[in-house]
Enzyme design. Sequence first.
Site, PDB file in Angstrom:
ATOM      1  N   LYS A 101      45.545  31.820  37.349  1.00 47.59           N
ATOM      2  CA  LYS A 101      44.355  32.180  36.381  1.00 47.59           C
ATOM      3  C   LYS A 101      43.704  30.770  36.203  1.00 47.59           C
ATOM      4  O   LYS A 101      44.350  29.724  35.771  1.00 47.59           O
ATOM      5  CB  LYS A 101      44.592  32.701  35.137  1.00 47.59           C
TER       6      LYS A 101
ATOM      7  N   SER B 282      43.426  41.228  26.867  1.00 49.75           N
ATOM      8  CA  SER B 282      44.387  39.959  26.979  1.00 49.75           C
ATOM      9  C   SER B 282      44.402  39.352  25.582  1.00 49.75           C
ATOM     10  O   SER B 282      43.391  38.971  25.092  1.00 49.75           O
ATOM     11  CB  SER B 282      43.694  38.958  27.841  1.00 49.75           C
TER      12      SER B 282
ATOM     13  N   ARG C 261      41.884  42.797  40.247  1.00 48.46           N
ATOM     14  CA  ARG C 261      41.297  41.696  39.755  1.00 48.46           C
ATOM     15  C   ARG C 261      41.033  40.816  40.849  1.00 48.46           C
ATOM     16  O   ARG C 261      41.690  40.226  41.714  1.00 48.46           O
ATOM     17  CB  ARG C 261      42.616  41.208  38.801  1.00 48.46           C
TER      18      ARG C 261
HETATM   19  N1  TZP Z   1      46.170  36.285  32.406  1.00 48.68           N
HETATM   20  C1  TZP Z   1      47.287  35.331  31.962  1.00 48.68           C
HETATM   21  S1  TZP Z   1      47.983  34.513  33.092  1.00 48.68           S
HETATM   22  C2  TZP Z   1      47.296  35.253  34.381  1.00 48.68           C
HETATM   23  C3  TZP Z   1      46.285  36.224  33.899  1.00 48.68           C
HETATM   24  C4  TZP Z   1      45.594  36.983  34.780  1.00 48.68           C
HETATM   25  C5  TZP Z   1      47.886  35.050  35.874  1.00 48.68           C
HETATM   26  C6  TZP Z   1      49.050  35.614  36.232  1.00 48.68           C
HETATM   27  O1  TZP Z   1      49.201  35.207  37.200  1.00 48.68           O
HETATM   28  P1  TZP Z   1      50.930  35.071  38.112  1.00 48.68           P
HETATM   29  O2  TZP Z   1      50.419  34.590  39.478  1.00 48.68           O
HETATM   30  O3  TZP Z   1      51.458  36.282  37.848  1.00 48.68           O
HETATM   31  O4  TZP Z   1      51.412  33.709  37.327  1.00 48.68           O
END
Ligand code: TZP
Length: 222
Positions: free
Chosen positions: A143, A113, A44
């Site tokens: 995100k 998602s 990602r």
């Molecule tokens: N999708 C929902 S929350 C997120 C994604 C890609 C980010 C999660 O990142 P982290 O650093 O684990 O909170």
Amino acid sequence: MIEPRRFPQTDLYGVTASEYSLGRSNQEVVQQMLEAGIKLIQYREKEFTMWQKYHECLAIRKLCREYNACFIVNDDVHLALAVEADGVHVGQDDLPVMKVRELVGEKMLVGLSTSTPQQADQTAESGVVDYLGVGPIYDTVTKKDVGVPVGLKYLDYLVQHHQIPLVAIGGIKQSNVANMIRHGATCVAMITDIVGADNIGQRIKAIRETISIAKASLEKAK
Ligand code: TZP
Ligand code: MG
């Protein structure tokens, strides 16, 4: 006969993000994740050009094969196909999953998602997707366009209503990962807690120990 696609039997999903990797490349971070035993990796990367992403994915694809780990590409079906990834993960604003499945065929894993029961109910039993992302469980700044946290209640709903593998994501750290296990997540995805750790191997070891303890106490309570 085509082998059925199967979500890997693993409880930790490593996800890249160069922005939070303390100057290390995604390839370097993935190498450390794999050395620490992670069997499911998602590429990602929101910052790079397609040229950079393609070349980095090729290298990571090779590494994942060496370590017998599953390699998923986020967002981009063409990139996933171009590097022969094991799967592709899309969100609600990406190509519709029916179209994704049509493009990638039957062999590749497709993850989606979701943040609401409606999004999950539409796809969970369709046979089109192989797992659901569930989140953001907690607040996260990783995100950019993240929605409000859905909390553990949403995970509870999915566990009660669906059979599909559930990957909890969003604000999950070693300190709260046990909650995901207690609430029935199949697998837990983490970005910053892993890629932003000074010692990635040690952090993964600690997370996995926490997960094992949570699982053992669940078993004991049965
Ligand atoms: N999708 C929902 S929350 C997120 C994604 C890609 C980010 C999660 O990142 P982290 O650093 O684990 O909170
Ligand atoms: Mg996306």
